[in-house]
Design an enzyme around this catalytic site. Structure first.
Site, PDB file in Angstrom:
ATOM      1  N   GLU A   1      10.811  37.026  82.466  1.00  0.00           N
ATOM      2  CA  GLU A   1      11.736  36.001  83.796  1.00  0.00           C
ATOM      3  C   GLU A   1      12.765  35.622  83.102  1.00  0.00           C
ATOM      4  O   GLU A   1      12.765  34.955  82.294  1.00  0.00           O
ATOM      5  CB  GLU A   1      11.082  35.699  84.346  1.00  0.00           C
ATOM      6  CG  GLU A   1      11.185  35.311  85.728  1.00  0.00           C
ATOM      7  CD  GLU A   1      13.140  36.477  86.059  1.00  0.00           C
ATOM      8  OE1 GLU A   1      14.201  36.198  85.892  1.00  0.00           O
ATOM      9  OE2 GLU A   1      12.583  37.375  86.632  1.00  0.00           O
TER      10      GLU A   1
ATOM     11  N   ARG B   1      11.723  37.687 101.767  1.00  0.00           N
ATOM     12  CA  ARG B   1      11.495  38.249 100.783  1.00  0.00           C
ATOM     13  C   ARG B   1      10.848  37.498  99.280  1.00  0.00           C
ATOM     14  O   ARG B   1       9.899  37.415  98.846  1.00  0.00           O
ATOM     15  CB  ARG B   1      13.377  38.715  99.537  1.00  0.00           C
ATOM     16  CG  ARG B   1      12.956  39.094  97.999  1.00  0.00           C
ATOM     17  CD  ARG B   1      14.450  39.479  97.347  1.00  0.00           C
ATOM     18  NE  ARG B   1      15.032  40.526  98.300  1.00  0.00           N
ATOM     19  CZ  ARG B   1      14.935  41.349  97.803  1.00  0.00           C
ATOM     20  NH1 ARG B   1      14.378  42.405  96.105  1.00  0.00           N
ATOM     21  NH2 ARG B   1      15.745  42.618  99.286  1.00  0.00           N
TER      22      ARG B   1
ATOM     23  N   TYR C   1      16.476  41.460 112.209  1.00  0.00           N
ATOM     24  CA  TYR C   1      15.386  40.994 112.622  1.00  0.00           C
ATOM     25  C   TYR C   1      14.304  40.148 112.156  1.00  0.00           C
ATOM     26  O   TYR C   1      14.811  39.622 111.622  1.00  0.00           O
ATOM     27  CB  TYR C   1      14.236  42.516 112.202  1.00  0.00           C
ATOM     28  CG  TYR C   1      14.008  42.572 110.485  1.00  0.00           C
ATOM     29  CD1 TYR C   1      13.517  41.990 109.931  1.00  0.00           C
ATOM     30  CD2 TYR C   1      14.815  43.649 110.039  1.00  0.00           C
ATOM     31  CE1 TYR C   1      14.300  41.377 108.342  1.00  0.00           C
ATOM     32  CE2 TYR C   1      15.854  43.372 108.417  1.00  0.00           C
ATOM     33  CZ  TYR C   1      15.305  42.325 107.978  1.00  0.00           C
ATOM     34  OH  TYR C   1      14.976  42.614 106.640  1.00  0.00           O
TER      35      TYR C   1
ATOM     36  N   ASP D   1      15.811  48.664  90.706  1.00  0.00           N
ATOM     37  CA  ASP D   1      17.125  48.927  90.393  1.00  0.00           C
ATOM     38  C   ASP D   1      17.171  49.263  88.956  1.00  0.00           C
ATOM     39  O   ASP D   1      18.419  49.397  89.318  1.00  0.00           O
ATOM     40  CB  ASP D   1      17.365  47.763  90.633  1.00  0.00           C
ATOM     41  CG  ASP D   1      17.296  47.460  92.678  1.00  0.00           C
ATOM     42  OD1 ASP D   1      17.606  48.831  93.341  1.00  0.00           O
ATOM     43  OD2 ASP D   1      17.810  46.405  93.105  1.00  0.00           O
TER      44      ASP D   1
END
Length: 396
Positions: A36, A109, A223, A303
């Site tokens: 990462e 998330r 939501y 993605d």
């Protein structure tokens, strides 16, 4: 390059797709090095819908208890007309677990990323390294060499394979396909996001439901999350083919109402948007669809491979589907090159179809008169269960 030998598959990017890929590869018996580029693995605050097609895969990784503990299960998806709040369709979700093998789940998330990260850290087959950006790579005599950049400078390593899970601006994709025509481009839409304290949201909009409000050239999704303590809200506005020159990172409610042409929308929706003074800008960037994601022992995921506009809420779900297919492709001890070719064969057509359907859904959601009138009539005629069936091909 002067490589240090390794039999691990390198995954570049520790987002949701990269973490899911690491877990699926580990389950298939592969050693994984998860790199990462950020100094710390963390997500920005935003909501995320995980449909049953992805939920089944995460459950198969033994994560059911963690998924249930960190998510909220909506009872329905309600589609409304923004101008007057009229309910056009109500899709019931209560039977999703029985029909599709998993429920619809709503996450912050960061909560989903953290539970995947905890599972990855618990695996003996996964090594995680932060502050490590994969740069260039080359294959020689069947071996793959990578250059990894960190705060201590560049380092050259050998790997069994490389998976670029590093997002829409993927550096792995840039090195894999050195073509300026493949560069990211603006989708024509900007998302304005906010996490709202539930007590600031109109009472009628706090229920355990996903609400979708359709307007001309804009729509709103909101939501609840974390047991209903907060409400995730997103206003997506068409800006045109060129990204607006004004790049203000935040907007207040009244200016966002004006930008979305929602100043005369339904009162509850107007109150929801106007009450918040810190809507964060999130321009939506995409890339051209690829005919191939793979070259030898290098491939792409999520993605990096197939960025899509969020109109079907399938971006993360498709990355998770990629992860499962990667793990399955290594069955029988296949080499990385053979496994990646098998993975691409299993996934390319479906992911491209979802990309296309997502763009089409955006035109459907943002239609103006008279197409919007026809759309609304069709949704009312089909009914909520019919609308859910319309998208069942995604969830099965």
């Amino acid at each position: 390059m002067s490589p240090s030998a390794s039999d691990a598959v390198v995954v570049a990017g520790a987002g949701i797709g990269g973490l899911a890929a690491a877990l699926c590869l580990a389950r298939a018996g592969k050693r994984v090095a998860l790199f990462e580029k950020a100094p710390k693995i963390e997500e920005v605050g935003a909501g995320l819908q995980i449909a049953p097609n992805a939920g089944r895969i995460l459950q198969g990784l033994g994560l059911s208890a963690a998924l249930d503990a960190n998510s909220l299960l909506p009872e329905s998806i309600i589609i409304r007309r923004a101008t007057d709040g009229a309910e056009l369709s109500r899709m019931p979700l209560a039977g999703a677990r029985e029909r599709f093998g998993a429920p619809f789940r709503l996450f912050h998330r960061a909560d989903l990323q953290n539970l995947l990260l905890d599972a990855a850290r618990a695996s003996e087959k996964i090594a995680i390294r932060t502050d490590a950006r994969v740069g260039d790579f080359e294959e020689e005599d069947g071996k793959l060499f990578l250059r990894v950049h960190g705060s201590a400078g560049p380092e050259d390593i050998e790997a069994a394979g490389l998976i670029g899970a590093d997002g829409v601006r993927s550096s792995v994709r840039a090195f894999l396909f050195r073509d300026e025509r493949d560069a990211p481009f603006y989708s024509g839409c900007t998302a304005w996001r906010a996490l709202l304290p539930a007590e600031t949201v109109p009472t009628a909009l706090r229920a355990k439901e996903v609400n979708l409000w359709l307007g001309r050239g804009a729509h709103v999704v909101h939501y609840p999350l974390r047991g209903g303590e907060i409400v995730n809200a997103v206003v997506i506005v068409e800006d045109g083919e060129v990204e607006p020159a004004s790049n203000e990172p935040m907007r207040d409610g009244p200016s966002l109402l004006e930008a979305a042409d929602f100043e005369r929308c339904a009162p509850q929706l107007r109150d929801l948007i106007a009450s918040h003074d810190s809507w964060r800008r999130w321009p939506l960037w995409i890339r051209p669809a690829l005919r191939s994601w793979t070259r030898g022992a290098v491939t792409l995921l999520g993605d990096a491979a197939h960025p899509m506009v969020p109109f079907l809420a399938q971006g993360a779900a498709q990355a998770i589907e990629d992860a499962e297919a990667l793990g399955q492709a290594f069955a029988g001890g296949a080499s990385a090159a053979a496994a990646f070719a098998r993975y691409e064969g299993a996934r390319l057509s479906r992911a491209t179809a979802v990309q296309t359907a997502s763009r089409r859904q955006g035109r459907f959601a943002h239609a103006g008169f008279p197409l919007a009138q026809a759309r609304d009539a069709v949704m009312s005629l089909i009914g909520g269960r019919g609308m859910l069936e319309r998208n069942a091909w995604l969830y099965r």
